[in-house]
Design a protein around this motif. Sequence first.
Motif, PDB file in Angstrom:
ATOM      1  N   VAL A 428       0.823  -1.205   0.000  1.00 61.40           N
ATOM      2  CA  VAL A 428       0.000   0.000   0.000  1.00 61.40           C
ATOM      3  C   VAL A 428       0.865   1.267   0.000  1.00 61.40           C
ATOM      4  N   PHE A 429       0.507   2.191  -0.821  1.00 61.74           N
ATOM      5  CA  PHE A 429       1.211   3.471  -0.981  1.00 61.74           C
ATOM      6  C   PHE A 429       2.598   3.344  -1.608  1.00 61.74           C
ATOM      7  N   LYS A 430       2.930   2.192  -2.158  1.00 64.02           N
ATOM      8  CA  LYS A 430       4.239   2.042  -2.788  1.00 64.02           C
ATOM      9  C   LYS A 430       4.117   1.936  -4.307  1.00 64.02           C
ATOM     10  N   GLU A 431       2.925   2.186  -4.824  1.00 63.92           N
ATOM     11  CA  GLU A 431       2.734   2.041  -6.264  1.00 63.92           C
ATOM     12  C   GLU A 431       3.656   2.952  -7.045  1.00 63.92           C
ATOM     13  N   ALA A 432       3.831   4.172  -6.546  1.00 68.19           N
ATOM     14  CA  ALA A 432       4.659   5.126  -7.288  1.00 68.19           C
ATOM     15  C   ALA A 432       6.095   4.614  -7.409  1.00 68.19           C
ATOM     16  N   ASP A 433       6.599   3.954  -6.353  1.00 64.53           N
ATOM     17  CA  ASP A 433       7.955   3.397  -6.411  1.00 64.53           C
ATOM     18  C   ASP A 433       8.064   2.364  -7.528  1.00 64.53           C
ATOM     19  N   VAL A 434       7.048   1.500  -7.601  1.00 68.02           N
ATOM     20  CA  VAL A 434       7.064   0.451  -8.628  1.00 68.02           C
ATOM     21  C   VAL A 434       7.024   1.074 -10.019  1.00 68.02           C
ATOM     22  N   LEU A 435       6.152   2.061 -10.181  1.00 62.05           N
ATOM     23  CA  LEU A 435       6.007   2.662 -11.503  1.00 62.05           C
ATOM     24  C   LEU A 435       7.264   3.424 -11.911  1.00 62.05           C
ATOM     25  N   GLU A 436       7.870   4.113 -10.958  1.00 58.64           N
ATOM     26  CA  GLU A 436       9.113   4.826 -11.285  1.00 58.64           C
ATOM     27  C   GLU A 436      10.210   3.845 -11.649  1.00 58.64           C
ATOM     28  N   ALA A 437      10.281   2.739 -10.893  1.00 57.69           N
ATOM     29  CA  ALA A 437      11.289   1.723 -11.202  1.00 57.69           C
ATOM     30  C   ALA A 437      11.050   1.129 -12.585  1.00 57.69           C
ATOM     31  N   LEU A 438       9.781   0.919 -12.899  1.00 59.27           N
ATOM     32  CA  LEU A 438       9.436   0.364 -14.206  1.00 59.27           C
ATOM     33  C   LEU A 438       9.841   1.320 -15.319  1.00 59.27           C
ATOM     34  N   LEU A 439       9.560   2.605 -15.099  1.00 59.64           N
ATOM     35  CA  LEU A 439       9.929   3.608 -16.099  1.00 59.64           C
ATOM     36  C   LEU A 439      11.446   3.624 -16.294  1.00 59.64           C
ATOM     37  N   ASN A 440      12.179   3.562 -15.189  1.00 63.40           N
ATOM     38  CA  ASN A 440      13.638   3.561 -15.296  1.00 63.40           C
ATOM     39  C   ASN A 440      14.147   2.381 -16.114  1.00 63.40           C
ATOM     40  N   GLU A 441      13.576   1.221 -15.850  1.00 64.17           N
ATOM     41  CA  GLU A 441      14.029   0.017 -16.559  1.00 64.17           C
ATOM     42  C   GLU A 441      13.685   0.086 -18.044  1.00 64.17           C
ATOM     43  N   ILE A 442      12.501   0.598 -18.322  1.00 66.22           N
ATOM     44  CA  ILE A 442      12.097   0.702 -19.728  1.00 66.22           C
ATOM     45  C   ILE A 442      12.997   1.719 -20.439  1.00 66.22           C
ATOM     46  N   TYR A 443      13.286   2.811 -19.758  1.00 65.20           N
ATOM     47  CA  TYR A 443      14.180   3.837 -20.322  1.00 65.20           C
ATOM     48  C   TYR A 443      15.553   3.238 -20.590  1.00 65.20           C
ATOM     49  N   LYS A 465      18.383   9.781 -10.424  1.00 68.77           N
ATOM     50  CA  LYS A 465      18.112   9.710  -8.993  1.00 68.77           C
ATOM     51  C   LYS A 465      17.887   8.286  -8.494  1.00 68.77           C
ATOM     52  N   ALA A 466      17.669   7.388  -9.466  1.00 64.50           N
ATOM     53  CA  ALA A 466      17.148   6.070  -9.113  1.00 64.50           C
ATOM     54  C   ALA A 466      18.025   5.310  -8.139  1.00 64.50           C
ATOM     55  N   ALA A 467      17.364   4.560  -7.268  1.00 61.93           N
ATOM     56  CA  ALA A 467      18.080   3.714  -6.324  1.00 61.93           C
ATOM     57  C   ALA A 467      18.533   2.447  -7.035  1.00 61.93           C
ATOM     58  N   ALA A 468      18.957   1.475  -6.276  1.00 59.55           N
ATOM     59  CA  ALA A 468      19.458   0.224  -6.854  1.00 59.55           C
ATOM     60  C   ALA A 468      18.335  -0.523  -7.568  1.00 59.55           C
ATOM     61  N   ALA A 469      18.720  -1.610  -8.200  1.00 63.20           N
ATOM     62  CA  ALA A 469      17.768  -2.394  -8.987  1.00 63.20           C
ATOM     63  C   ALA A 469      16.557  -2.780  -8.144  1.00 63.20           C
ATOM     64  N   PHE A 470      15.438  -2.874  -8.799  1.00 61.44           N
ATOM     65  CA  PHE A 470      14.188  -3.094  -8.103  1.00 61.44           C
ATOM     66  C   PHE A 470      13.858  -4.575  -8.107  1.00 61.44           C
ATOM     67  N   ASP A 471      13.449  -5.059  -6.949  1.00 61.40           N
ATOM     68  CA  ASP A 471      13.164  -6.479  -6.878  1.00 61.40           C
ATOM     69  C   ASP A 471      11.744  -6.704  -6.376  1.00 61.40           C
ATOM     70  N   LEU A 483       7.779  -4.431 -22.906  1.00 57.69           N
ATOM     71  CA  LEU A 483       8.800  -4.168 -23.926  1.00 57.69           C
ATOM     72  C   LEU A 483       8.535  -4.936 -25.215  1.00 57.69           C
ATOM     73  N   ASP A 484       7.944  -6.119 -25.086  1.00 57.68           N
ATOM     74  CA  ASP A 484       7.709  -6.950 -26.268  1.00 57.68           C
ATOM     75  C   ASP A 484       6.458  -6.560 -27.032  1.00 57.68           C
ATOM     76  N   SER A 485       5.645  -5.703 -26.437  1.00 57.43           N
ATOM     77  CA  SER A 485       4.337  -5.453 -27.033  1.00 57.43           C
ATOM     78  C   SER A 485       4.411  -4.379 -28.114  1.00 57.43           C
ATOM     79  N   ALA A 486       3.773  -4.670 -29.244  1.00 58.17           N
ATOM     80  CA  ALA A 486       3.766  -3.698 -30.333  1.00 58.17           C
ATOM     81  C   ALA A 486       2.595  -2.728 -30.203  1.00 58.17           C
ATOM     82  N   SER A 487       1.593  -3.125 -29.443  1.00 59.55           N
ATOM     83  CA  SER A 487       0.436  -2.252 -29.311  1.00 59.55           C
ATOM     84  C   SER A 487      -0.066  -2.340 -27.885  1.00 59.55           C
ATOM     85  N   THR A 488       0.207  -1.290 -27.119  1.00 60.14           N
ATOM     86  CA  THR A 488      -0.099  -1.321 -25.695  1.00 60.14           C
ATOM     87  C   THR A 488      -1.152  -0.277 -25.349  1.00 60.14           C
TER      88      THR A 488
END
Lengths: 854, 154
Positions: A428-443, A465-471, A483-488
């Motif tokens: 709970v309340f950690k969604e933003a962390d996950v989404l930011e980590a996801l954005l970093n990885e996609i970038y 700014k990102a912290a270490a790898a997200f697990d 990443l594999d999707s052509a139409s998201t």
Amino acid sequence: MITLTINDKEITLDKPLTVLEAARQAGIKIPTLCYHEALKPYGGCRLCVVEVERMPRLQTACTLMAADGMVVKTESDTVSKVRRGILEFLLINHPLDCPYCDKAGECELQDLVNKYGPTVGRYIEEKRRVPESHKDEIFTRNMSRCVVCTRCVRMCGDVQGASAISIMGRGNRSRMEPFSAESFNCEYCGNCLTVCPVGAILSRLYIHSFRPWQVDKEVETICSYCGVGCSLVAQVRDDAIKRVIPRMGFGLNKGLLCSRGRFGYEYINSGERLKTPLVRKDGKLVESTWSEALGIVADKLMKVKNSHGGSALAGIASPRCSNEDNYVFQKFMRMACGTNNIDSISRTGFAAAQKYFEDLLGQGTTANIIEGLKNSETIFILGGDPTAINPILGLAIREAARRGAKIAVLGNAKGLERFKTLQLVPSVFKEADVLEALLNEIYNVKGLRGENPALDKGIRALYEKAAAAFDMQGFDNLKKILLDSASTAVVLGMDLLQRTDGHRSLFAIAGLIYLLEARLYLLSEKPNEQGVVDTGCVPDMLPGGRPLGIHDFKRKFEAAWNGVIPENEGLTLLEIIEGAKNKKIKALYIMGENPVFNLPNESFVSEALKSLDFLVVQDIFLTETAEIADVVLPALGWTEKTGTYTNLERRIQLQKKAVETSNGMEDWKIIAEISNKMGYRMNFADSKEVMDEIAKVSPLYRDLTYQEISKGNCLWPYNGEPLRGEISEAPAVFKTANEYKGDFYLAVEKPLFHSGTLSRRSPALMKIYSEPALKVSVKTAEKLGLNEGDRVQFFTQIGSKEAIVSIDESIKDNRVYYSNNFKGNGIFSLLTFNIDKLTKMPGLEGCEVKIKKL
Amino acid sequence: MFNETVLKEINEIRAKYPDRRSALLPSLYIAQREFGWLSHEAMQFVARTLNLPEAEVRGTASFYAMFKHKPVGRNLIQLCTNVSCMILGSEGLLDFLNKRYGVEPDGTSGDGRFSLVIMECIGACGTAPAMLVNTDFHDNLTEQRIEEILEKYK
């Protein structure tokens, strides 16, 4: 090209079709029973048999693909004999109770027997009798009448995806039944009613109350509940809505409806509707006349304006009201009251998110067609269950899943349990962390697109700014799917954003959309959330999304409106409430909204509104907010007025008047009357004239007319000129330091069967979901030793409530859900809020909850 | 709910098929083996384990005569009364079962030891009358033989 001959008529097809479809296209009628255009061919009833040259035996036209050179005869002695025989067999068990069967007059079997059937039956034995079941609150099930065409079962499973009913038993004993054999306990979409050809399933809302041929008129209109805006037909008799039915293939919902749309209409005939204006005298609201009430409103507003200036006035518009209502409302606030303090409940979600995305990704970024979801390769769903918030949009997601799309869900989403490919439930309340980590990885994999400086800058800054790898379990899989999707497609609900730092999630999602070139769908709980923004019921924009700060726009509107628009941007919704509390706002005009119940921290909001000098509420019911108003004005509701609504796709649709009787007045008309009394002239004869003015003054709606809108495909960007926002700076990101340490967190349930406080006045929806329950996960129940149906008391910092417990297997975390729909039992009375500095949305706080078994 | 071993067994079956619906019949069979019959609860377990709609599970189960939808005794006798068995006296055997063990067709004996179902031909016409007790096959039945056979089933 396929050319075939049906009944000596040569037919050329431009795409592969079945013989039945080919015949229909050529205007040749072949009788059917188990076939339905919304369902896959089944070939069960055999009524559509035809003769095909050089094929042995008769063929079922519904399953036979048309082939080049085929010669088909749909009528012959053999064919007639077979059809007659089939109908005679069906009538062995089908009762001849047409005189008191509600389906008579719109029964397919009746019509078929009339046209093709035997005039006399030869069967002399007893018919199979199954007692009619009334064990469900909404449906009656008469299995004596069932012809086992399985249309209901196929609709429920293959289209609706609820799979709540099935054919039980076999042979002569086959019958349609829900799992429990009693209550359906389903999604109550009622789409089974649409497809049942006989009187085997009927709605208890209208059973025995009228005959299909006794309908005085049918009005094609749109639904009043959510932001999808489904088309439906209101059947009227004696000036009252008797039934709401869809029309197959009609509207963006193509003839499908949800429980709210189909069964929720009765609120409009509720005895609790406001009948006359009410005025507070000696502390009590008493019945008054229009002239007195309107006079008081005009007088009080003028007084406040004259003594404190326009900035002491504010208005709250409504996403349940039409574009016309909202346009007139903001014009009134700006021109007659002299303030830009205009906002709506949409600030708590849709309007704020929509503006944020539009600023970053360009205008029209949310204008995506629901139908198009079906063709996505991947759908990423966050912040709510689309199948409950916008059920018809939810069906498109389920259809995509059936077509092989990957469905990735972040958070809990009950309606997608059997359709999801992957689910991530961040704490709970950690969604933003996950989404930011996801954005970093996609970038990290894709790099920047270099097309949007603001986003490019922001994404890079976030990455640095990102912290270490997200697990997190499932995280890598989610990344790979995206990443594999052509139409998201990204489907975003507002729950995720109602956090003190909700803008962090917003930025991360915007970044993901940008890098993945995804399409964005914003879930919308009310029918006109987009329209509220587009007509200018926001403190910073004029109609058509024109920023107040750009002088040229302001001057154009001032010329058109013949007056002066106040210079400064106004206050947003929560700022207005705070302003009322600290006496900056003296008078508030609320149109069709119930902030006391619908905003977090009920006692705070209620006190704020009580400390106003003057509060006007315009509504169709005496809501919690209306109860504390100084003047209450009765408005008109759904089917009582005509007006346009802009749905979440930004499609503008026409909602039509169907009944005459009512004691209220159109919202825009009430406001225009007050405006005239205040000395700012507004002369509109009807809502059409309001639309004409909108089309004239707002470049977005240029030249739009009711005639064009009613065609049903009035899509963004209409005829107008969208304005491209130019933002070059990355939006700021504030990280809040709040640490949450609860064992359980209270979250807002968005039930499929309710919508705001309207649905409380719908007897049918109240029967389906009659009492708020505290929904808990299996784990939570185990931890607290709770069983289904136990009574508990639960506490937050500011209050407590009692409720029964319902265990929900689709909840995967330590959230417990409670709704905000039932009188005196809203979750928002238990929560507090902070204002997100950037988006001005409420960040829900105080969600930590303690639960005690009673 | 199913115990770990049974869950493992069902998951192994599920892994064999690309479509989880294919695992439904074998899973129902396991549920019947574990609980003796398919209660609503048992079918809910199956539905949950396979992530299939409950109505679909019950619809499927209700189609097949060999799935039981009410409690049965510890042992299930299935006696054939088709032509050959009938000619060779299976109807008399029904009376015998009723008198000796107190069990009627589609019923269960008072002590819960036996349930009786009349079944269609089991292809033992040459050695009729014939019956199944649980999954064991027995033929050339007489009253005396039935008594001997049923001794083994407590």
